[in-house]
Design a protein around this motif. Structure first.
Motif, mmCIF file in Angstrom:
data_model
loop_
_atom_site.group_PDB
_atom_site.id
_atom_site.type_symbol
_atom_site.label_atom_id
_atom_site.label_comp_id
_atom_site.label_asym_id
_atom_site.label_seq_id
_atom_site.Cartn_x
_atom_site.Cartn_y
_atom_site.Cartn_z
ATOM 1 N N ALA A 51 42.725 41.784 44.830
ATOM 2 C CA ALA A 51 42.480 41.851 43.383
ATOM 3 C C ALA A 51 43.154 43.071 42.756
ATOM 4 C CB ALA A 51 40.986 41.882 43.113
ATOM 5 N N PRO B 256 46.032 39.191 31.748
ATOM 6 C CA PRO B 256 45.482 37.845 31.817
ATOM 7 C C PRO B 256 44.205 37.771 32.642
ATOM 8 C CG PRO B 256 47.658 37.980 32.881
ATOM 9 C CD PRO B 256 47.333 39.336 32.378
ATOM 10 N N SER B 257 43.486 36.688 32.465
ATOM 11 C CA SER B 257 42.279 36.466 33.254
ATOM 12 C C SER B 257 42.630 36.550 34.742
ATOM 13 C CB SER B 257 41.739 35.074 32.894
ATOM 14 O OG SER B 257 40.553 34.861 33.588
ATOM 15 N N GLY B 258 41.830 37.283 35.475
ATOM 16 C CA GLY B 258 42.062 37.404 36.915
ATOM 17 C C GLY B 258 43.023 38.518 37.293
ATOM 18 N N SER B 259 43.485 39.296 36.308
ATOM 19 C CA SER B 259 44.480 40.344 36.624
ATOM 20 C C SER B 259 43.842 41.572 37.269
ATOM 21 C CB SER B 259 45.258 40.744 35.365
ATOM 22 O OG SER B 259 44.382 41.141 34.340
ATOM 23 N N GLY B 260 42.504 41.662 37.238
ATOM 24 C CA GLY B 260 41.842 42.757 37.945
ATOM 25 C C GLY B 260 41.149 43.765 37.052
ATOM 26 N N LYS B 261 41.019 43.464 35.760
ATOM 27 C CA LYS B 261 40.446 44.434 34.806
ATOM 28 C C LYS B 261 38.992 44.786 35.161
ATOM 29 C CE LYS B 261 41.199 41.679 31.285
ATOM 30 N NZ LYS B 261 41.742 40.486 31.993
ATOM 31 N N THR B 262 38.183 43.749 35.345
ATOM 32 C CA THR B 262 36.765 43.990 35.649
ATOM 33 C C THR B 262 36.617 44.719 36.979
ATOM 34 O OG1 THR B 262 36.126 42.022 34.436
ATOM 35 C CG2 THR B 262 34.528 42.845 36.031
ATOM 36 N N THR B 263 37.415 44.301 37.944
ATOM 37 C CA THR B 263 37.361 44.937 39.263
ATOM 38 C C THR B 263 37.689 46.424 39.143
ATOM 39 O OG1 THR B 263 38.026 42.855 40.291
ATOM 40 C CG2 THR B 263 38.320 44.854 41.605
ATOM 41 N N GLU C 75 35.329 43.359 28.045
ATOM 42 C CA GLU C 75 35.485 42.283 27.051
ATOM 43 C C GLU C 75 34.373 42.342 25.995
ATOM 44 O OE1 GLU C 75 38.063 40.427 26.885
ATOM 45 O OE2 GLU C 75 38.923 40.417 28.898
ATOM 46 N N HIS D 244 41.384 41.265 26.246
ATOM 47 C CA HIS D 244 42.644 40.652 25.839
ATOM 48 C C HIS D 244 42.602 40.254 24.368
ATOM 49 C CE1 HIS D 244 41.110 37.509 28.991
ATOM 50 N NE2 HIS D 244 40.314 37.505 27.966
ATOM 51 N N TYR E 253 39.013 41.338 48.193
ATOM 52 C CA TYR E 253 37.767 40.600 48.395
ATOM 53 C C TYR E 253 37.895 39.760 49.660
ATOM 54 C CZ TYR E 253 36.407 41.866 43.626
ATOM 55 O OH TYR E 253 36.064 42.559 42.495
ATOM 56 N N ASN E 254 36.815 39.627 50.374
ATOM 57 C CA ASN E 254 36.795 38.862 51.638
ATOM 58 C C ASN E 254 37.839 39.386 52.620
ATOM 59 O OD1 ASN E 254 34.824 37.116 50.496
ATOM 60 N ND2 ASN E 254 36.471 36.012 49.461
ATOM 61 N N PHE F 279 41.449 38.080 49.288
ATOM 62 C CA PHE F 279 42.151 38.060 48.004
ATOM 63 C C PHE F 279 42.372 39.496 47.535
ATOM 64 C CE2 PHE F 279 42.429 38.052 43.421
ATOM 65 C CZ PHE F 279 43.363 37.055 43.211
HETATM 66 N N1 LIG Z 1 33.337 38.959 44.363
HETATM 67 C C1 LIG Z 1 34.553 38.385 44.399
HETATM 68 N N2 LIG Z 1 34.949 37.681 45.482
HETATM 69 C C2 LIG Z 1 36.177 37.125 45.542
HETATM 70 N N3 LIG Z 1 37.093 37.212 44.558
HETATM 71 C C3 LIG Z 1 36.751 37.896 43.464
HETATM 72 C C4 LIG Z 1 35.468 38.522 43.323
HETATM 73 N N4 LIG Z 1 35.409 39.139 42.108
HETATM 74 C C5 LIG Z 1 36.612 38.904 41.520
HETATM 75 N N5 LIG Z 1 37.410 38.168 42.340
HETATM 76 C C6 LIG Z 1 38.783 37.721 42.048
HETATM 77 O O1 LIG Z 1 39.560 38.887 41.803
HETATM 78 C C7 LIG Z 1 40.477 38.634 40.730
HETATM 79 C C8 LIG Z 1 40.314 39.697 39.664
HETATM 80 O O2 LIG Z 1 39.059 39.478 39.029
HETATM 81 P P1 LIG Z 1 38.606 40.342 37.765
HETATM 82 O O3 LIG Z 1 37.263 39.815 37.367
HETATM 83 O O4 LIG Z 1 38.739 41.768 38.088
HETATM 84 O O5 LIG Z 1 39.716 39.928 36.693
HETATM 85 P P2 LIG Z 1 39.735 40.154 35.115
HETATM 86 O O6 LIG Z 1 41.117 40.607 34.779
HETATM 87 O O7 LIG Z 1 38.605 41.014 34.696
HETATM 88 O O8 LIG Z 1 39.520 38.671 34.590
HETATM 89 P P3 LIG Z 1 38.789 38.127 33.249
HETATM 90 O O9 LIG Z 1 39.684 38.549 32.110
HETATM 91 O O10 LIG Z 1 38.779 36.644 33.454
HETATM 92 O O11 LIG Z 1 37.412 38.739 33.190
HETATM 93 C C9 LIG Z 1 40.202 37.220 40.244
HETATM 94 O O12 LIG Z 1 41.175 36.339 40.809
HETATM 95 C C10 LIG Z 1 38.834 36.913 40.768
HETATM 96 O O13 LIG Z 1 38.692 35.535 41.059
#
Ligand SMILES: Nc1ncnc2c1ncn2[C@@H]1O[C@H](COP(=O)(O)OP(=O)(O)OP(=O)(O)O)[C@@H](O)[C@H]1O
Length: 227
Positions: free
Chosen positions: A21, A40-47, A168, A200, A11-12, A19
Protein backbone atom coordinates in the motif's frame (compact mmCIF):
# COMPACT_ATOMS: atom_id res chain seq x y z
CA UNK A 1 8.01 18.90 11.85
CA UNK A 2 7.05 15.39 10.78
CA UNK A 3 9.72 13.38 8.98
CA UNK A 4 9.19 10.08 7.20
CA UNK A 5 12.03 7.97 5.90
CA UNK A 6 11.53 5.03 3.57
CA UNK A 7 8.06 4.22 4.87
CA UNK A 8 6.50 1.08 3.45
CA UNK A 9 3.29 -0.68 4.37
CA UNK A 10 2.53 -4.16 3.13
CA UNK A 11 -0.82 -5.65 4.04
CA UNK A 12 -0.85 -9.44 4.43
CA UNK A 13 2.93 -9.45 4.30
CA UNK A 14 4.47 -12.83 3.52
CA UNK A 15 1.05 -14.21 2.59
CA UNK A 16 -0.38 -14.98 -0.84
CA UNK A 17 -2.51 -11.78 -0.87
CA UNK A 18 0.39 -9.46 0.08
CA UNK A 19 -0.35 -5.89 -1.02
CA UNK A 20 2.13 -3.00 -1.04
CA UNK A 21 0.00 0.00 0.00
CA UNK A 22 2.98 2.35 0.60
CA UNK A 23 6.37 2.12 -1.07
CA UNK A 24 9.47 3.89 0.22
CA UNK A 25 7.87 7.19 1.19
CA UNK A 26 10.29 9.97 2.13
CA UNK A 27 8.64 13.19 3.31
CA UNK A 28 9.09 16.20 5.50
CA UNK A 29 5.91 17.96 6.59
CA UNK A 30 6.15 21.46 8.01
CA UNK A 31 4.25 22.43 11.17
CA UNK A 32 1.53 25.11 11.34
CA UNK A 33 0.44 24.43 7.78
CA UNK A 34 -2.36 22.67 5.95
CA UNK A 35 -0.96 19.79 3.94
CA UNK A 36 -3.29 17.87 1.66
CA UNK A 37 -2.68 14.35 0.40
CA UNK A 38 -4.50 13.75 -2.82
CA UNK A 39 -4.62 10.78 -5.10
CA UNK A 40 -6.96 8.21 -6.55
CA UNK A 41 -8.88 5.76 -4.42
CA UNK A 42 -6.50 3.12 -3.13
CA UNK A 43 -3.38 5.27 -3.58
CA UNK A 44 -2.52 4.94 0.12
CA UNK A 45 -3.75 8.22 1.66
CA UNK A 46 -5.61 6.67 4.59
CA UNK A 47 -2.81 4.20 5.21
CA UNK A 48 -0.24 7.00 5.31
CA UNK A 49 -2.30 9.20 7.65
CA UNK A 50 -2.94 6.31 10.02
CA UNK A 51 0.79 5.58 10.20
CA UNK A 52 1.67 9.25 10.81
CA UNK A 53 -1.05 9.39 13.49
CA UNK A 54 0.40 6.35 15.30
CA UNK A 55 -2.79 4.40 14.65
CA UNK A 56 -0.96 1.73 12.69
CA UNK A 57 2.65 0.74 12.20
CA UNK A 58 4.66 0.79 9.00
CA UNK A 59 6.10 -2.49 7.72
CA UNK A 60 9.44 -0.73 7.46
CA UNK A 61 10.85 2.78 7.62
CA UNK A 62 11.06 5.40 10.34
CA UNK A 63 9.03 8.43 11.47
CA UNK A 64 10.02 11.37 13.65
CA UNK A 65 7.63 13.80 15.27
CA UNK A 66 9.31 17.02 16.37
CA UNK A 67 12.65 15.21 16.33
CA UNK A 68 11.41 12.28 18.39
CA UNK A 69 11.12 8.90 16.72
CA UNK A 70 7.65 7.37 16.95
CA UNK A 71 8.31 4.13 15.08
CA UNK A 72 8.78 1.01 17.13
CA UNK A 73 7.43 2.47 20.38
CA UNK A 74 5.50 0.12 22.65
CA UNK A 75 1.73 0.51 22.22
CA UNK A 76 1.20 2.40 25.49
CA UNK A 77 3.60 5.13 24.30
CA UNK A 78 2.00 5.22 20.85
CA UNK A 79 -1.41 5.54 22.49
CA UNK A 80 -0.18 8.44 24.56
CA UNK A 81 1.29 10.27 21.56
CA UNK A 82 -1.92 9.60 19.65
CA UNK A 83 -4.01 11.05 22.48
CA UNK A 84 -1.81 14.03 23.28
CA UNK A 85 -0.61 15.07 19.85
CA UNK A 86 -3.29 14.15 17.33
CA UNK A 87 -6.96 14.81 16.75
CA UNK A 88 -8.74 12.70 14.15
CA UNK A 89 -11.67 13.48 11.89
CA UNK A 90 -12.65 10.27 10.12
CA UNK A 91 -14.38 9.99 6.78
CA UNK A 92 -17.57 8.58 8.29
CA UNK A 93 -17.02 10.62 11.46
CA UNK A 94 -17.10 7.44 13.64
CA UNK A 95 -19.50 9.05 16.10
CA UNK A 96 -21.01 6.69 18.63
CA UNK A 97 -24.72 6.08 18.19
CA UNK A 98 -26.69 6.12 21.42
CA UNK A 99 -24.59 8.93 22.89
CA UNK A 100 -25.33 12.64 22.76
CA UNK A 101 -23.30 15.14 20.78
CA UNK A 102 -21.70 16.36 24.01
CA UNK A 103 -20.80 12.83 25.17
CA UNK A 104 -19.26 12.03 21.78
CA UNK A 105 -17.20 15.21 21.94
CA UNK A 106 -15.86 14.35 25.39
CA UNK A 107 -14.80 10.75 24.68
CA UNK A 108 -11.11 11.31 23.73
CA UNK A 109 -10.60 13.17 27.02
CA UNK A 110 -11.63 10.16 29.15
CA UNK A 111 -8.19 8.51 29.31
CA UNK A 112 -6.47 11.82 30.14
CA UNK A 113 -7.89 11.97 33.67
CA UNK A 114 -8.79 15.65 33.29
CA UNK A 115 -11.64 16.73 35.58
CA UNK A 116 -15.05 16.01 34.08
CA UNK A 117 -16.28 19.54 34.68
CA UNK A 118 -13.31 21.05 32.82
CA UNK A 119 -13.72 18.68 29.87
CA UNK A 120 -17.44 19.36 29.69
CA UNK A 121 -16.88 23.12 29.68
CA UNK A 122 -14.35 22.81 26.86
CA UNK A 123 -16.66 20.51 24.87
CA UNK A 124 -19.55 22.96 25.20
CA UNK A 125 -17.33 25.85 24.20
CA UNK A 126 -16.07 23.95 21.12
CA UNK A 127 -19.60 22.97 20.08
CA UNK A 128 -20.69 26.59 20.46
CA UNK A 129 -17.74 27.85 18.40
CA UNK A 130 -18.65 25.37 15.70
CA UNK A 131 -22.26 26.56 15.73
CA UNK A 132 -23.88 23.44 17.18
CA UNK A 133 -23.96 24.37 20.86
CA UNK A 134 -27.72 23.99 21.02
CA UNK A 135 -27.38 20.38 19.77
CA UNK A 136 -25.13 19.32 22.67
CA UNK A 137 -27.78 17.31 24.53
CA UNK A 138 -29.28 15.73 21.42
CA UNK A 139 -28.52 12.16 20.33
CA UNK A 140 -25.73 12.50 17.80
CA UNK A 141 -27.75 10.46 15.31
CA UNK A 142 -30.35 13.25 15.15
CA UNK A 143 -27.79 15.67 13.69
CA UNK A 144 -27.55 16.44 9.97
CA UNK A 145 -24.46 15.39 8.00
CA UNK A 146 -22.81 18.79 8.33
CA UNK A 147 -23.62 18.96 12.03
CA UNK A 148 -22.19 15.48 12.58
CA UNK A 149 -19.03 16.57 10.85
CA UNK A 150 -18.75 19.57 13.16
CA UNK A 151 -19.32 17.28 16.14
CA UNK A 152 -16.46 15.13 14.82
CA UNK A 153 -14.27 18.24 14.56
CA UNK A 154 -15.15 19.25 18.14
CA UNK A 155 -14.24 15.74 19.31
CA UNK A 156 -10.92 15.95 17.43
CA UNK A 157 -10.13 19.21 19.23
CA UNK A 158 -11.15 18.23 22.76
CA UNK A 159 -7.58 17.46 23.87
CA UNK A 160 -6.23 20.57 22.09
CA UNK A 161 -4.00 18.51 19.76
CA UNK A 162 -1.10 20.03 17.85
CA UNK A 163 -1.86 18.03 14.72
CA UNK A 164 -5.30 17.42 13.23
CA UNK A 165 -5.68 14.55 10.79
CA UNK A 166 -8.78 14.59 8.61
CA UNK A 167 -9.56 11.77 6.18
CA UNK A 168 -11.83 12.84 3.31
CA UNK A 169 -13.56 15.34 5.61
CA UNK A 170 -15.79 16.78 2.89
CA UNK A 171 -16.81 13.50 1.25
CA UNK A 172 -20.41 13.72 2.44
CA UNK A 173 -20.83 17.49 2.34
CA UNK A 174 -22.30 19.92 -0.14
CA UNK A 175 -20.27 22.85 -1.46
CA UNK A 176 -21.27 25.31 1.25
CA UNK A 177 -20.44 22.87 4.05
CA UNK A 178 -17.17 21.85 2.39
CA UNK A 179 -16.20 25.55 2.27
CA UNK A 180 -17.25 25.91 5.90
CA UNK A 181 -14.94 23.02 6.78
CA UNK A 182 -12.03 24.72 5.00
CA UNK A 183 -12.77 27.96 6.87
CA UNK A 184 -12.50 26.02 10.15
CA UNK A 185 -9.25 24.45 8.90
CA UNK A 186 -7.85 27.89 8.00
CA UNK A 187 -8.79 29.17 11.46
CA UNK A 188 -7.00 26.23 13.12
CA UNK A 189 -3.93 26.89 11.01
CA UNK A 190 -4.02 30.57 12.03
CA UNK A 191 -4.01 29.35 15.63
CA UNK A 192 -0.78 27.44 15.02
CA UNK A 193 -2.18 23.97 14.36
CA UNK A 194 -0.86 21.55 11.78
CA UNK A 195 -3.47 19.96 9.54
CA UNK A 196 -3.02 16.85 7.45
CA UNK A 197 -5.95 16.18 5.15
CA UNK A 198 -6.55 13.32 2.73
CA UNK A 199 -8.88 14.42 -0.02
CA UNK A 200 -9.68 14.22 -3.68
CA UNK A 201 -12.04 17.17 -3.43
CA UNK A 202 -10.84 20.27 -5.36
CA UNK A 203 -12.69 22.43 -2.84
CA UNK A 204 -10.11 21.17 -0.37
CA UNK A 205 -6.84 21.00 -2.32
CA UNK A 206 -7.47 24.21 -4.28
CA UNK A 207 -8.31 26.18 -1.14
CA UNK A 208 -5.93 29.09 -0.64
CA UNK A 209 -5.28 28.17 3.00
CA UNK A 210 -3.61 24.96 1.81
CA UNK A 211 0.17 25.26 1.88
CA UNK A 212 1.09 22.08 0.13
CA UNK A 213 -0.52 19.31 -1.90
CA UNK A 214 1.24 15.96 -1.95
CA UNK A 215 0.07 13.63 -4.69
CA UNK A 216 0.08 9.90 -4.08
CA UNK A 217 -0.28 7.17 -6.66
CA UNK A 218 0.15 3.44 -6.18
CA UNK A 219 1.59 3.99 -2.73
CA UNK A 220 4.26 6.45 -3.87
CA UNK A 221 4.64 10.21 -3.78
CA UNK A 222 4.48 11.32 -7.39
CA UNK A 223 7.74 13.00 -8.48
CA UNK A 224 6.40 16.52 -9.09
CA UNK A 225 5.14 16.70 -5.51
CA UNK A 226 8.18 15.16 -3.85
CA UNK A 227 9.97 17.34 -1.28
N1 LIG B 1 -6.37 -3.82 6.14
C1 LIG B 1 -6.08 -3.94 4.83
N2 LIG B 1 -5.79 -5.15 4.30
C2 LIG B 1 -5.46 -5.28 3.00
N3 LIG B 1 -5.41 -4.25 2.13
C3 LIG B 1 -5.70 -3.04 2.60
C4 LIG B 1 -6.05 -2.81 3.97
N4 LIG B 1 -6.29 -1.48 4.16
C5 LIG B 1 -6.09 -0.91 2.94
N5 LIG B 1 -5.74 -1.84 2.02
C6 LIG B 1 -5.44 -1.60 0.59
O1 LIG B 1 -4.37 -0.66 0.54
C7 LIG B 1 -4.59 0.26 -0.53
C8 LIG B 1 -4.51 1.68 0.01
O2 LIG B 1 -5.66 1.89 0.82
P1 LIG B 1 -5.97 3.33 1.45
O3 LIG B 1 -7.25 3.17 2.21
O4 LIG B 1 -4.78 3.80 2.17
O5 LIG B 1 -6.20 4.20 0.14
P2 LIG B 1 -6.84 5.65 -0.02
O6 LIG B 1 -5.96 6.40 -0.97
O7 LIG B 1 -7.09 6.26 1.31
O8 LIG B 1 -8.22 5.30 -0.73
P3 LIG B 1 -9.66 6.04 -0.64
O9 LIG B 1 -9.48 7.36 -1.34
O10 LIG B 1 -10.55 5.10 -1.40
O11 LIG B 1 -10.03 6.17 0.82
C9 LIG B 1 -5.93 -0.09 -1.14
O12 LIG B 1 -5.71 -0.86 -2.33
C10 LIG B 1 -6.61 -0.92 -0.10
O13 LIG B 1 -7.46 -1.89 -0.68
Amino acid sequence: MIRLSQITKTYNARKPGAFHALRQIDLEIAPNRITVFRGPSGSGKTTLLSIIGCMSRPTSGRIWLNGRETTGLPERFSARIRRETFGFVFQNYNLIRGLTTLENTMIPACPTGRPHRQVKARAISLLEKLGIGEKAARPVTSLSGGEQQRAAIARALINDPQIIIADEPTAHLDTALARAFMAIAADLKARGKTLLIASHDPLVFDDRAVSRVIALRDGKVTPEAAP
